[in-house]
Design an enzyme around this catalytic site. Structure first.
Site, mmCIF file in Angstrom:
data_model
loop_
_atom_site.group_PDB
_atom_site.id
_atom_site.type_symbol
_atom_site.label_atom_id
_atom_site.label_comp_id
_atom_site.label_asym_id
_atom_site.label_seq_id
_atom_site.Cartn_x
_atom_site.Cartn_y
_atom_site.Cartn_z
ATOM 1 N N GLU A 6 31.053 44.787 41.553
ATOM 2 C CA GLU A 6 30.670 43.386 41.746
ATOM 3 C C GLU A 6 30.797 43.023 43.219
ATOM 4 O O GLU A 6 31.723 43.472 43.909
ATOM 5 C CB GLU A 6 31.576 42.492 40.897
ATOM 6 C CG GLU A 6 31.187 41.032 40.858
ATOM 7 C CD GLU A 6 32.010 40.260 39.826
ATOM 8 O OE1 GLU A 6 32.242 40.811 38.715
ATOM 9 O OE2 GLU A 6 32.442 39.137 40.115
ATOM 10 N N ASP A 30 30.723 39.445 45.384
ATOM 11 C CA ASP A 30 30.816 38.018 45.087
ATOM 12 C C ASP A 30 30.703 37.099 46.286
ATOM 13 O O ASP A 30 31.398 37.288 47.286
ATOM 14 C CB ASP A 30 32.208 37.690 44.503
ATOM 15 C CG ASP A 30 32.388 38.116 43.080
ATOM 16 O OD1 ASP A 30 31.399 38.425 42.428
ATOM 17 O OD2 ASP A 30 33.547 38.141 42.632
ATOM 18 N N GLU A 39 31.488 33.024 46.099
ATOM 19 C CA GLU A 39 31.814 31.851 45.295
ATOM 20 C C GLU A 39 32.065 30.691 46.247
ATOM 21 O O GLU A 39 32.714 30.858 47.277
ATOM 22 C CB GLU A 39 33.039 32.097 44.409
ATOM 23 C CG GLU A 39 32.784 33.082 43.294
ATOM 24 C CD GLU A 39 33.987 33.232 42.376
ATOM 25 O OE1 GLU A 39 33.970 32.667 41.269
ATOM 26 O OE2 GLU A 39 34.947 33.913 42.770
ATOM 27 N N HIS A 62 34.430 31.889 49.068
ATOM 28 C CA HIS A 62 35.344 32.899 48.533
ATOM 29 C C HIS A 62 34.534 34.175 48.314
ATOM 30 O O HIS A 62 33.518 34.150 47.623
ATOM 31 C CB HIS A 62 35.908 32.372 47.216
ATOM 32 C CG HIS A 62 36.770 33.312 46.462
ATOM 33 N ND1 HIS A 62 38.132 33.355 46.627
ATOM 34 C CD2 HIS A 62 36.486 34.248 45.515
ATOM 35 C CE1 HIS A 62 38.649 34.262 45.805
ATOM 36 N NE2 HIS A 62 37.661 34.823 45.130
ATOM 37 N N THR A 63 34.921 35.271 48.943
ATOM 38 C CA THR A 63 34.206 36.542 48.777
ATOM 39 C C THR A 63 35.136 37.580 48.159
ATOM 40 O O THR A 63 36.347 37.537 48.333
ATOM 41 C CB THR A 63 33.669 37.072 50.122
ATOM 42 O OG1 THR A 63 34.774 37.423 50.970
ATOM 43 C CG2 THR A 63 32.804 36.031 50.816
ATOM 44 N N ASN A 64 34.531 38.503 47.426
ATOM 45 C CA ASN A 64 35.317 39.574 46.811
ATOM 46 C C ASN A 64 34.407 40.769 46.572
ATOM 47 O O ASN A 64 33.181 40.621 46.461
ATOM 48 C CB ASN A 64 35.919 39.098 45.486
ATOM 49 C CG ASN A 64 37.169 39.864 45.074
ATOM 50 O OD1 ASN A 64 37.531 40.862 45.697
ATOM 51 N ND2 ASN A 64 37.829 39.390 44.032
ATOM 52 N N GLU A 68 39.920 39.664 48.181
ATOM 53 C CA GLU A 68 39.413 38.347 48.540
ATOM 54 C C GLU A 68 39.525 38.068 50.038
ATOM 55 O O GLU A 68 40.546 38.353 50.657
ATOM 56 C CB GLU A 68 40.181 37.251 47.792
ATOM 57 C CG GLU A 68 40.065 37.310 46.281
ATOM 58 C CD GLU A 68 41.155 38.119 45.621
ATOM 59 O OE1 GLU A 68 41.871 38.870 46.338
ATOM 60 O OE2 GLU A 68 41.301 38.011 44.394
ATOM 61 N N ASP A 114 41.257 24.231 37.213
ATOM 62 C CA ASP A 114 42.615 24.771 37.072
ATOM 63 C C ASP A 114 43.016 25.605 38.288
ATOM 64 O O ASP A 114 44.202 25.917 38.454
ATOM 65 C CB ASP A 114 42.734 25.598 35.792
ATOM 66 C CG ASP A 114 41.718 26.721 35.695
ATOM 67 O OD1 ASP A 114 40.628 26.584 36.302
ATOM 68 O OD2 ASP A 114 41.995 27.720 35.019
ATOM 69 N N TRP A 115 42.053 25.958 39.175
ATOM 70 C CA TRP A 115 42.410 26.769 40.343
ATOM 71 C C TRP A 115 41.550 26.536 41.582
ATOM 72 O O TRP A 115 41.951 26.861 42.699
ATOM 73 C CB TRP A 115 42.359 28.268 40.019
ATOM 74 C CG TRP A 115 41.006 28.783 39.614
ATOM 75 C CD1 TRP A 115 40.524 28.877 38.346
ATOM 76 C CD2 TRP A 115 39.960 29.278 40.466
ATOM 77 N NE1 TRP A 115 39.243 29.385 38.349
ATOM 78 C CE2 TRP A 115 38.871 29.645 39.636
ATOM 79 C CE3 TRP A 115 39.830 29.443 41.853
ATOM 80 C CZ2 TRP A 115 37.683 30.161 40.144
ATOM 81 C CZ3 TRP A 115 38.633 29.954 42.354
ATOM 82 C CH2 TRP A 115 37.585 30.308 41.497
ATOM 83 N N GLY A 128 44.366 25.147 44.794
ATOM 84 C CA GLY A 128 45.139 25.845 43.772
ATOM 85 C C GLY A 128 45.222 25.114 42.455
ATOM 86 O O GLY A 128 46.123 25.377 41.652
ATOM 87 N N ARG A 148 51.794 38.886 48.672
ATOM 88 C CA ARG A 148 51.079 39.120 47.418
ATOM 89 C C ARG A 148 51.091 40.594 47.032
ATOM 90 O O ARG A 148 51.076 40.929 45.848
ATOM 91 C CB ARG A 148 49.641 38.626 47.565
ATOM 92 C CG ARG A 148 48.785 38.795 46.326
ATOM 93 C CD ARG A 148 47.365 38.348 46.607
ATOM 94 N NE ARG A 148 46.457 38.607 45.509
ATOM 95 C CZ ARG A 148 45.153 38.636 45.612
ATOM 96 N NH1 ARG A 148 44.571 38.402 46.779
ATOM 97 N NH2 ARG A 148 44.386 38.883 44.554
#
Length: 293
Positions: A105, A107, A109, A122-124, A134, A198-199, A203, A281
């Protein structure tokens, strides 16, 4: 640069590719021919004789579409105008994806925000079902005021995300050091507009204001200079040498020095999250490709 509120991260095989033997599929922009509306119960519409596609979101449902074709490598361009005004809680997703439990995938977003606060891109990149790659950016313009071109260049050597021709991210093929790279699974283009309060915004602290609904994102001027995958055969596997042309340059394209400078400018001034620096993280260690960034 203006200060912004704190943001938290959110989350086939072509055995031989020969530049001299390519047949490319280039899509002129008739969205009826290129896409199927897949969900939304009438909230997604193709208008103006196929020149414009709109997705809408209300409290009951969002909407989405997908490409009729699957692709294995290509340069994909689409112009988008994002949800204007108070878009907090909404996400407009525009991405390439294969199917199955070990999917690939790529992405884009677009995470909505309160009026006057910036959208977040937002990329992934997922390869063989693994993501967690991300990177997030602000933009240097208001993406809801007009159409802008969002591009994915995907060839066997690299993936480049670009906005209006300016590269914002490069993900290189580093299989040589054990990093999986999307190269064996054909992908469709998907896009959707949906509620993710929710996110999506700070956040999940900022919720969708349904009094502003319906929310609408618009699409036009799709172009795919790409290898179409159909019934196990790629349109780029022709044996005809006469089909080679400058139009297939994307298959070996890389960032020249000017583009590298523009990429560095974006990442210095507009990047707000990078998985390759998030040691909190990933206490067990950063991804292998981060050592080559």
């Amino acid at each position: 640069m203006a200060s912004f509120p704190s943001t938290f991260p959110v989350m086939l095989m072509i055995s031989t590719l020969m530049l001299g033997s390519l047949i490319l599929s280039a899509s002129a922009s008739n969205l009826y021919q290129d896409f199927d509306i897949t969900w939304g119960d009438g909230r997604a519409k193709i208008l103006n004789s196929g020149e414009l596609l709109t997705l809408s979101l209300d409290k009951t449902s969002g909407s989405g579409f997908q490409s009729k074709n699957e692709f294995l490598f290509g340069k994909i361009d689409m112009q988008l105008k994002l949800v204007p005004g108070n878009s907090a809680g909404t996400v407009t997703a525009y991405y390439l994806s294969s199917k199955g439990s070990t999917w690939d995938e790529i992405d884009f977003e677009f995470l909505g925000n309160l009026s006057g606060d910036p959208y977040i891109i937002h990329t992934n990149v997922f390869s063989q079902g693994k993501g967690n790659r991300e990177q997030q950016f602000y933009l240097w313009f208001d993406p809801s005021a007009d159409f802008h071109t969002y591009s994915i260049l995907w060839n066997p050597q690299r993936i480049i995300f670009s906005v209006d021709g300016t590269p914002i991210r490069e993900f290189k093929n580093l299989e040589s050091i054990g990093v999986p790279f999307p190269k064996n699974q054909a992908m469709r283009i998907y896009s959707s507009l949906w509620n993710a309060d929710d996110w999506a915004t700070r956040g999940g602290l900022v919720k969708t204001d349904w009094t502003q609904a319906p929310f609408t994102a618009s699409y036009r001027n799709f172009n795919a200079n790409a290898c179409v995958w159909s019934s196990g055969v790629s349109s780029c596997s022709s044996s005809s040498p006469s089909s080679a042309s400058t139009s297939n340059a994307w298959l070996s394209q890389e960032l020249d020095s000017t583009s590298q400078d523009r990429l560095k400018w974006v990442q210095k001034n507009y990047m707000i999250y990078n998985y390759c620096t998030d040691t909190k993280r990933f206490p067990q260690g950063l991804s292998l490709e981060c050592t080559k960034s």
